[in-house]
Motif scaffolding. Structure first.
Motif, PDB file in Angstrom:
ATOM      1  N   LEU A  40      41.322  50.121  24.055  1.00 16.83           N
ATOM      2  CA  LEU A  40      42.187  50.333  25.215  1.00 16.83           C
ATOM      3  C   LEU A  40      41.487  49.922  26.506  1.00 16.83           C
ATOM      4  N   ILE A  41      40.207  50.287  26.636  1.00 17.07           N
ATOM      5  CA  ILE A  41      39.440  49.906  27.825  1.00 17.07           C
ATOM      6  C   ILE A  41      39.337  48.385  27.929  1.00 17.07           C
ATOM      7  N   ASP A  42      39.127  47.728  26.797  1.00 20.75           N
ATOM      8  CA  ASP A  42      39.081  46.268  26.759  1.00 20.75           C
ATOM      9  C   ASP A  42      40.406  45.685  27.244  1.00 20.75           C
ATOM     10  N   GLN A  97      41.441  43.742  31.290  1.00 20.65           N
ATOM     11  CA  GLN A  97      41.918  42.359  31.421  1.00 20.65           C
ATOM     12  C   GLN A  97      43.232  42.264  32.193  1.00 20.65           C
ATOM     13  N   LEU A  98      43.819  43.419  32.534  1.00 21.31           N
ATOM     14  CA  LEU A  98      45.063  43.418  33.290  1.00 21.31           C
ATOM     15  C   LEU A  98      44.791  43.229  34.778  1.00 21.31           C
ATOM     16  N   GLU A  99      45.760  42.695  35.479  1.00 19.28           N
ATOM     17  CA  GLU A  99      45.664  42.490  36.922  1.00 19.28           C
ATOM     18  C   GLU A  99      46.333  43.648  37.661  1.00 19.28           C
ATOM     19  N   GLY A 100      46.094  43.716  38.955  1.00 21.89           N
ATOM     20  CA  GLY A 100      46.823  44.643  39.795  1.00 21.89           C
ATOM     21  C   GLY A 100      46.155  45.972  40.071  1.00 21.89           C
ATOM     22  N   LYS A 111      29.389  49.235  30.280  1.00 20.63           N
ATOM     23  CA  LYS A 111      28.441  50.046  29.517  1.00 20.63           C
ATOM     24  C   LYS A 111      28.747  50.045  28.028  1.00 20.63           C
ATOM     25  N   ARG A 112      29.957  49.602  27.668  1.00 25.98           N
ATOM     26  CA  ARG A 112      30.303  49.439  26.255  1.00 25.98           C
ATOM     27  C   ARG A 112      30.024  48.019  25.776  1.00 25.98           C
ATOM     28  N   GLY A 113      29.488  47.192  26.664  1.00 31.51           N
ATOM     29  CA  GLY A 113      29.171  45.815  26.294  1.00 31.51           C
ATOM     30  C   GLY A 113      30.380  44.904  26.280  1.00 31.51           C
ATOM     31  N   ILE A 114      31.483  45.324  26.908  1.00 36.95           N
ATOM     32  CA  ILE A 114      32.698  44.514  26.961  1.00 36.95           C
ATOM     33  C   ILE A 114      32.611  43.582  28.157  1.00 36.95           C
ATOM     34  N   ARG A 115      32.472  42.270  27.889  1.00 37.90           N
ATOM     35  CA  ARG A 115      32.305  41.275  28.959  1.00 37.90           C
ATOM     36  C   ARG A 115      31.317  41.793  29.996  1.00 37.90           C
ATOM     37  N   TYR A 116      30.140  42.132  29.521  1.00 38.88           N
ATOM     38  CA  TYR A 116      29.166  42.815  30.364  1.00 38.88           C
ATOM     39  C   TYR A 116      28.869  42.061  31.659  1.00 38.88           C
ATOM     40  N   ALA A 174      28.937  41.929  37.282  1.00 40.67           N
ATOM     41  CA  ALA A 174      28.999  41.082  38.476  1.00 40.67           C
ATOM     42  C   ALA A 174      30.058  41.597  39.441  1.00 40.67           C
ATOM     43  N   TYR A 175      31.165  42.096  38.922  1.00 42.97           N
ATOM     44  CA  TYR A 175      32.198  42.643  39.804  1.00 42.97           C
ATOM     45  C   TYR A 175      31.659  43.856  40.560  1.00 42.97           C
ATOM     46  N   LEU A 176      31.002  44.757  39.857  1.00 40.77           N
ATOM     47  CA  LEU A 176      30.447  45.942  40.515  1.00 40.77           C
ATOM     48  C   LEU A 176      29.428  45.559  41.580  1.00 40.77           C
ATOM     49  N   LEU A 177      28.602  44.571  41.263  1.00 43.24           N
ATOM     50  CA  LEU A 177      27.594  44.124  42.227  1.00 43.24           C
ATOM     51  C   LEU A 177      28.239  43.475  43.453  1.00 43.24           C
ATOM     52  N   SER A 178      29.400  42.859  43.257  1.00 37.74           N
ATOM     53  CA  SER A 178      30.084  42.208  44.382  1.00 37.74           C
ATOM     54  C   SER A 178      30.809  43.211  45.270  1.00 37.74           C
ATOM     55  N   VAL A 179      31.177  44.360  44.708  1.00 35.43           N
ATOM     56  CA  VAL A 179      31.935  45.363  45.459  1.00 35.43           C
ATOM     57  C   VAL A 179      31.044  46.161  46.396  1.00 35.43           C
TER      58      VAL A 179
END
Length: 285
Positions: free
Chosen positions: A89-91, A95-98, A113-118, A123-128
């Motif tokens: 479900l997290i995966d 991948q959804l938008e919005g 942290k689950r290794g899903i598209r790590y 990178a998103y967290l680092l950019s935020v």
């Protein structure tokens, strides 16, 4: 039925505020004891809430913070389940938008942290973080409460991810942020540094050893501020003494600096503590 925990109670309260239809079985599904052997119903409820976020955010008469807190609480509770159905479900959700930025940051940390598209999620967290870290001028616009909470949440997500993965890029980003942080975000990150050092000591020290002297002093001062009780301080010193004496002079010098900094409060009169070796002065060259 027992009283629900904080996030469950908060989620139910806010769902009622926005007029979200909840059945008795939905409330029962949120009870950890009642659903201990039936995580599927609990996860299905989170899925329903999270996929209904368009309805939740359509309630413009409800404060934006409350609307996003509904989504965040559902994500936090979903994050407690390290089961294949929850991971799938997290995966799917990631991948959804919005998503609102506050929501997407938590979801990215859950996936990473689950290794899903790590790499993508990290990178998103680092950019935020940098825009929020430098954007606390929102305080002047009456938005300090939300801005401060967001920064504290983002640093928590990154700190937890560092503990899970030992990613030096994450630690470097947090070290860069602490030099300009202030107020509650700085205090919160100082406490996070203590956890990170305790749980990933070798990576923490080796990463810190690569920094310049001013940055090293900033981080050590932050650790000193964040680890305030003697018990935690002794834990840090024990970890350093037991595991981290290496042949690398720079890293060894960092260890001595941290231990000496902590000793000024707990055992100032203890003359047996090691002093900074002379080699440390040359180690940055």
């Amino acid at each position: 039925m027992r009283r629900l925990e904080f996030f469950e109670s908060n989620l139910i309260s806010n769902l009622f505020k926005i007029g979200y239809p909840l059945k008795r079985e939905d409330v029962i599904a949120l009870d950890k004891i009642g659903s201990r052997f039936d995580s599927k119903n609990r996860i299905k409820l989170f899925e329903k809430i999270l996929l209904d976020r368009d309805f939740i955010h359509s309630r413009k008469d409800i404060d934006y913070f409350i609307r996003t807190e509904v989504i965040l609480d559902a994500l936090r509770l979903l994050d407690e389940h390290f089961l294949p159905i929850a991971n799938a479900l997290i995966d799917e959700l990631s991948q959804l938008e919005g998503w609102e930025r506050r929501e997407k940051a938590l979801l990215a940390s859950m996936a990473a942290k689950r290794g899903i598209r790590y790499r993508l999620n990290a990178a998103y967290l680092l950019s935020v973080l940098p825009p929020f870290g430098s954007g606390l001028e929102r305080i002047d616009n009456g938005e300090s409460f939300q801005a401060i909470i967001d920064v504290m949440n983002y640093t928590s997500y990154l700190a937890d991810l560092f503990i899970y993965k030992g990613d030096k890029d994450i630690l470097n980003a947090l070290i860069a942020y602490i030099s300009k942080a202030y107020g509650l975000p700085a205090e919160h990150l100082s406490q996070m540094f203590g956890r990170m050092l305790l749980l990933r000591p070798k990576v923490f020290i080796s990463t810190l050893a690569a920094q310049d002297e001013q940055t090293v002093n900033t981080v050590i001062n932050s650790l000193h501020f964040g680890i305030r009780n003697n018990r935690e301080r002794e834990k840090v010193k024990a970890v350093l003494q037991k595991n981290l004496f290496t042949t690398d002079k720079r890293s060894q010098g960092i260890i001595y600096l941290i231990m000496n900094k902590f000793s000024t409060l707990t055992d100032h009169a203890n003359k047996t503590l090691p002093k900074v070796p002379d080699s440390h002065a040359d180690s940055g060259k």
